[in-house]
Design a protein around this motif. Structure first.
Motif, PDB file in Angstrom:
ATOM      1  N   UNK A   1      56.255  59.367 117.344  1.00 44.89           N
ATOM      2  CA  UNK A   1      56.147  58.012 116.805  1.00 44.89           C
ATOM      3  C   UNK A   1      56.183  58.002 115.282  1.00 44.89           C
ATOM      4  N   UNK A   2      55.938  59.141 114.648  1.00 44.85           N
ATOM      5  CA  UNK A   2      55.991  59.193 113.191  1.00 44.85           C
ATOM      6  C   UNK A   2      57.423  59.175 112.665  1.00 44.85           C
ATOM      7  N   UNK A   3      58.397  59.289 113.560  1.00 46.42           N
ATOM      8  CA  UNK A   3      59.792  59.188 113.126  1.00 46.42           C
ATOM      9  C   UNK A   3      60.151  57.765 112.730  1.00 46.42           C
ATOM     10  N   UNK A   4      59.389  56.788 113.227  1.00 43.52           N
ATOM     11  CA  UNK A   4      59.653  55.380 112.919  1.00 43.52           C
ATOM     12  C   UNK A   4      58.308  54.699 112.736  1.00 43.52           C
ATOM     13  N   UNK A   5      57.842  54.619 111.504  1.00 46.91           N
ATOM     14  CA  UNK A   5      56.486  54.146 111.227  1.00 46.91           C
ATOM     15  C   UNK A   5      56.224  52.785 111.872  1.00 46.91           C
ATOM     16  N   UNK A   6      55.069  52.694 112.538  1.00 41.62           N
ATOM     17  CA  UNK A   6      54.717  51.478 113.271  1.00 41.62           C
ATOM     18  C   UNK A   6      53.224  51.206 113.122  1.00 41.62           C
ATOM     19  N   UNK A   7      52.869  50.059 112.529  1.00 45.65           N
ATOM     20  CA  UNK A   7      51.456  49.711 112.441  1.00 45.65           C
ATOM     21  C   UNK A   7      50.867  49.479 113.824  1.00 45.65           C
ATOM     22  N   UNK A   8      51.684  49.054 114.760  1.00 43.82           N
ATOM     23  CA  UNK A   8      51.230  48.849 116.138  1.00 43.82           C
ATOM     24  C   UNK A   8      50.738  50.165 116.742  1.00 43.82           C
ATOM     25  N   UNK A   9      51.514  51.233 116.590  1.00 50.09           N
ATOM     26  CA  UNK A   9      51.097  52.545 117.094  1.00 50.09           C
ATOM     27  C   UNK A   9      49.827  52.993 116.379  1.00 50.09           C
ATOM     28  N   UNK A  10      49.776  52.811 115.053  1.00 52.33           N
ATOM     29  CA  UNK A  10      48.612  53.249 114.280  1.00 52.33           C
ATOM     30  C   UNK A  10      47.353  52.508 114.704  1.00 52.33           C
ATOM     31  N   UNK A  11      47.443  51.199 114.933  1.00 52.20           N
ATOM     32  CA  UNK A  11      46.280  50.417 115.330  1.00 52.20           C
ATOM     33  C   UNK A  11      45.765  50.837 116.702  1.00 52.20           C
ATOM     34  N   UNK A  12      46.685  51.055 117.622  1.00 56.94           N
ATOM     35  CA  UNK A  12      46.268  51.492 118.953  1.00 56.94           C
ATOM     36  C   UNK A  12      45.638  52.888 118.913  1.00 56.94           C
ATOM     37  N   UNK A  13      46.200  53.767 118.093  1.00 59.57           N
ATOM     38  CA  UNK A  13      45.656  55.123 117.990  1.00 59.57           C
ATOM     39  C   UNK A  13      44.271  55.091 117.358  1.00 59.57           C
ATOM     40  N   UNK A  14      44.097  54.282 116.312  1.00 57.63           N
ATOM     41  CA  UNK A  14      42.791  54.198 115.666  1.00 57.63           C
ATOM     42  C   UNK A  14      41.736  53.620 116.618  1.00 57.63           C
ATOM     43  N   UNK A  15      42.104  52.592 117.365  1.00 59.45           N
ATOM     44  CA  UNK A  15      41.171  52.011 118.329  1.00 59.45           C
ATOM     45  C   UNK A  15      40.747  53.040 119.372  1.00 59.45           C
ATOM     46  N   UNK A  16      41.695  53.877 119.784  1.00 54.94           N
ATOM     47  CA  UNK A  16      41.385  54.922 120.771  1.00 54.94           C
ATOM     48  C   UNK A  16      40.388  55.924 120.204  1.00 54.94           C
ATOM     49  N   UNK A  17      40.640  56.411 118.988  1.00 51.31           N
ATOM     50  CA  UNK A  17      39.706  57.363 118.388  1.00 51.31           C
ATOM     51  C   UNK A  17      38.359  56.709 118.069  1.00 51.31           C
ATOM     52  N   UNK A  18      38.359  55.416 117.765  1.00 48.98           N
ATOM     53  CA  UNK A  18      37.119  54.737 117.388  1.00 48.98           C
ATOM     54  C   UNK A  18      36.161  54.626 118.563  1.00 48.98           C
ATOM     55  N   UNK A  19      36.653  54.171 119.700  1.00 47.94           N
ATOM     56  CA  UNK A  19      35.737  53.913 120.822  1.00 47.94           C
ATOM     57  C   UNK A  19      36.372  54.109 122.192  1.00 47.94           C
ATOM     58  N   UNK A  20      37.523  54.773 122.234  1.00 49.43           N
ATOM     59  CA  UNK A  20      38.164  55.040 123.522  1.00 49.43           C
ATOM     60  C   UNK A  20      38.968  53.882 124.061  1.00 49.43           C
ATOM     61  N   UNK A  21      39.187  52.839 123.264  1.00 48.02           N
ATOM     62  CA  UNK A  21      39.965  51.686 123.731  1.00 48.02           C
ATOM     63  C   UNK A  21      41.393  52.108 124.046  1.00 48.02           C
ATOM     64  N   UNK A  22      41.842  51.744 125.240  1.00 44.59           N
ATOM     65  CA  UNK A  22      43.198  52.098 125.673  1.00 44.59           C
ATOM     66  C   UNK A  22      44.131  50.900 125.523  1.00 44.59           C
ATOM     67  N   UNK A  23      45.394  51.145 125.203  1.00 46.43           N
ATOM     68  CA  UNK A  23      46.347  50.029 125.138  1.00 46.43           C
ATOM     69  C   UNK A  23      46.547  49.408 126.512  1.00 46.43           C
ATOM     70  N   UNK A  24      46.825  48.119 126.530  1.00 48.25           N
ATOM     71  CA  UNK A  24      47.105  47.448 127.805  1.00 48.25           C
ATOM     72  C   UNK A  24      48.302  48.098 128.481  1.00 48.25           C
ATOM     73  N   UNK A  25      48.263  48.155 129.791  1.00 46.09           N
ATOM     74  CA  UNK A  25      49.363  48.742 130.536  1.00 46.09           C
ATOM     75  C   UNK A  25      50.666  48.039 130.189  1.00 46.09           C
TER      76      UNK A  25
END
Length: 577
Positions: free
Chosen positions: A499-523
């Protein structure tokens, strides 16, 4: 003399060179000293590291099943948690891929940027896996880097397979079989050299042992009850899958991005991987030409007019590459002068498909080659990032033993891929050098082969691009299906590797939420990149973010995107898988 008239004199020179190596290299790797459990930190000697970054090492068992075997020294880099408002949450181990890329450099150079995604409450821990970088024992099969360069110079390992445009021509198949015979002889020779040079030290470089190192070091750094947190890209996703299945009860926050199918990696010969593993490569190639046509001559040097279609540009490039099969282009002004062959041209393209940020430059230098000056293309192809046989020391220790296949079998499989999957089927066997493991001279103390469907203490996050030329979305889907509810799957609608080949704030936000409290992206969440590779290609990436909980990004989008692009350039510049 071979069918295409090329001299076989290099083989006689190679034989003499190899004989000299074997006379003077017999298991000359020194034993590592230290006490198991020691962890030492100090300042980093590289002046490119961040202020406050630390470098050091951990002493771990060389063999987790034989305490008398000695010890290994795992090189470490750390960028400590910087949050002043949130308590430290522990360590996140990072691996940039390869095998062969340095985690120490990633953590100590890009630590602040990585924390923008994972959170400032984590220590970023980079490590050089067994046999790689500064870790000891090192993989040193050849006496010097120059010796390795001399060994492969102008062989198929260096210049790639030259594939004729007519894939059904019997003479084309015959030529490829003869080239495969050369490749097999080279693999057998280099691994014999490696066995002579390193002896049993070569046994300890596999991913199974690396996985145990992470488990061991998590205890050293965070305590015996701490969970393992890990962020791996490309080959690092193999480590992530081994962690999830070897230590499922200890999984904390694990993210794998740019997914390699670890089951195939461990259990199938490399030449059988590519029907599946290259399933997105052609898609990425076609997107390049579509985007080039949209950018036009002002944005893409391969476009000759604003009326050029993607097919027009593709046909010109392919016509040039195919002509190189019969008429290689002299390149007297490259850093290492030589000839641009069809094999080298394909190596150039497969390297650039992984990194869309390089596409405008790739178009520029390839247009120059088509105009007669291939210096920049040759220089790019000759930038060999792998050190010695570091990658083979990992992949061959991981790969289940198999009987040497006949060259005809290997080439017929490759021709099937060329005809039905992608024109880069034979290119990838050189750009991703995992072949020849049938000649590997040692057996590791452990070779994990599965199962791959364990139930983990916490689910892991899997990230794939829709058109990743090296690790396709299908591999991410395979791993997600195997892990079931122990995983979530996040997709980036973009070409490029990870995903770092095409910078995306969407990917970054989902990844940060996961590391913060285990929040998973919606299916079914599909993120968009914030921009395309060519000028003025800007996407709306604010949608499809998924549930991000209460975690907030601490930087503006512009700062974050700059960080993502910097990390991507680092990761993708250090080898793909």
């Amino acid at each position: 003399m071979s069918l295409n008239g090329r001299s076989t004199g290099w083989k006689h020179q190679l034989g003499a060179l190899v004989g000299l190596y074997l006379q003077n290299s017999t298991a000359n790797v020194s034993a590592v000293q230290g006490n198991v459990g020691d962890v030492v930190w100090g300042s980093c000697s590289d002046n490119t590291t961040l202020p406050g970054a630390e470098c050091g090492y951990a002493i771990v068992p060389l063999d987790y099943f034989n305490s008398s075997a000695g010890v290994a020294k795992i090189a470490l880099g750390r960028y400590n948690a910087t949050s002043t408002s949130t308590p430290r949450k522990g360590s996140v181990f990072v691996n940039p891929g390869g095998p062969g890329a340095s985690g120490v450099i990633l953590a100590t150079v890009d630590g602040t940027m990585l924390q923008q995604v994972v959170g400032e409450e984590y220590d970023i821990i980079g490590f050089d896996p067994r046999g790689i970088g500064l870790t000891e024992p090192a993989t040193k099969c050849f006496p010097t880097p120059e010796a390795r360069t001399a060994f492969i110079a102008n062989t198929v390992i260096d210049r790639g397979f030259d594939v004729g445009p007519n894939l059904t021509d019997p003479s084309n198949r015959y030529h490829l079989i003869q080239t495969q015979r050369d490749a097999d002889a080279l693999y057998k020779t280099q691994f014999a050299i490696c066995g002579q040079s390193m002896g049993d030290q070569l046994r300890y470089m596999g991913t199974s042992t690396v996985t145990r190192d992470i488990d061991f070091m998590t205890t050293l750094l965070d305590g015996k009850d701490a969970l393992i947190n890990f962020w791996g890209f490309s080959y690092g996703t193999v480590i992530g899958q081994y962690l999830a299945n070897m230590f499922p009860e200890r999984i904390g926050r694990v993210v794998i991005d740019g997914v390699v199918d670890a089951d195939a990696w461990a259990n199938k010969p490399a030449y059988t991987w590519y029907r599946t593993w290259l399933s997105s490569t052609e898609g990425a190639y076609k997107i390049f030409f579509e985007d080039c046509a949209k950018a036009g001559p002002s944005g893409c040097a391969l476009a000759q007019s604003s009326n050029d279609s993607a097919t027009d540009i593709l046909n010109r490039v392919e016509g040039f590459v195919n002509k190189l099969y019969d008429e290689p282009l002299p390149v007297p002004n490259a850093t290492i002068p030589g000839i641009l062959t069809s094999g080298r041209a394909r190596l150039f393209w497969v390297g650039n498909l992984a990194t869309p940020s390089t596409w405008p430059h790739a178009a520029q230098v390839f247009a120059a080659a088509m105009a007669g000056d291939a210096s920049a293309v040759m220089d790019a192809v000759n930038q060999k990032e792998l050190v010695d046989l570091e990658r083979s020391a990992v992949s061959c220790n991981d790969n289940k033993p198999f009987a040497p296949p006949k060259p005809e079998v290997v080439i017929d499989e490759a021709l099937f891929v060329q005809q039905n999957v992608t024109r880069f089927g034979l290119t990838i066997t050189i750009s991703e050098p995992d072949s020849g493991c049938q000649y590997w001279p040692v057996t590791p103390p452990e070779r994990y082969l599965g199962p791959w469907n364990s139930t983990t203490k916490n689910p892991i996050l899997i990230i794939s691009n829709t058109n990743d030329p090296a690790t396709p979305i299908s591999s991410g889907e395979i791993v997600h299906k195997a892990l079931g509810n122990s995983s979530a799957f996040l997709v980036l609608n973009a070409p490029g590797h990870t995903s770092f080949a095409a910078a995306s704030t969407c990917i970054a936000q989902n990844t940060r939420a996961f590391f913060a409290n285990g929040t998973l992206p919606a299916k079914g969440t599909i993120c968009q990149p914030n921009s395309g590779p060519f000028p003025e290609q800007v996407a709306n990436a604010t949608g499809a973010i998924g549930a991000v909980g209460s975690s907030k990004l601490v930087s503006t989008d512009d700062q974050l995107l700059a960080s993502l692009r910097h990390i991507g350039a680092h990761i993708l510049g250090k080898g793909r898988r």
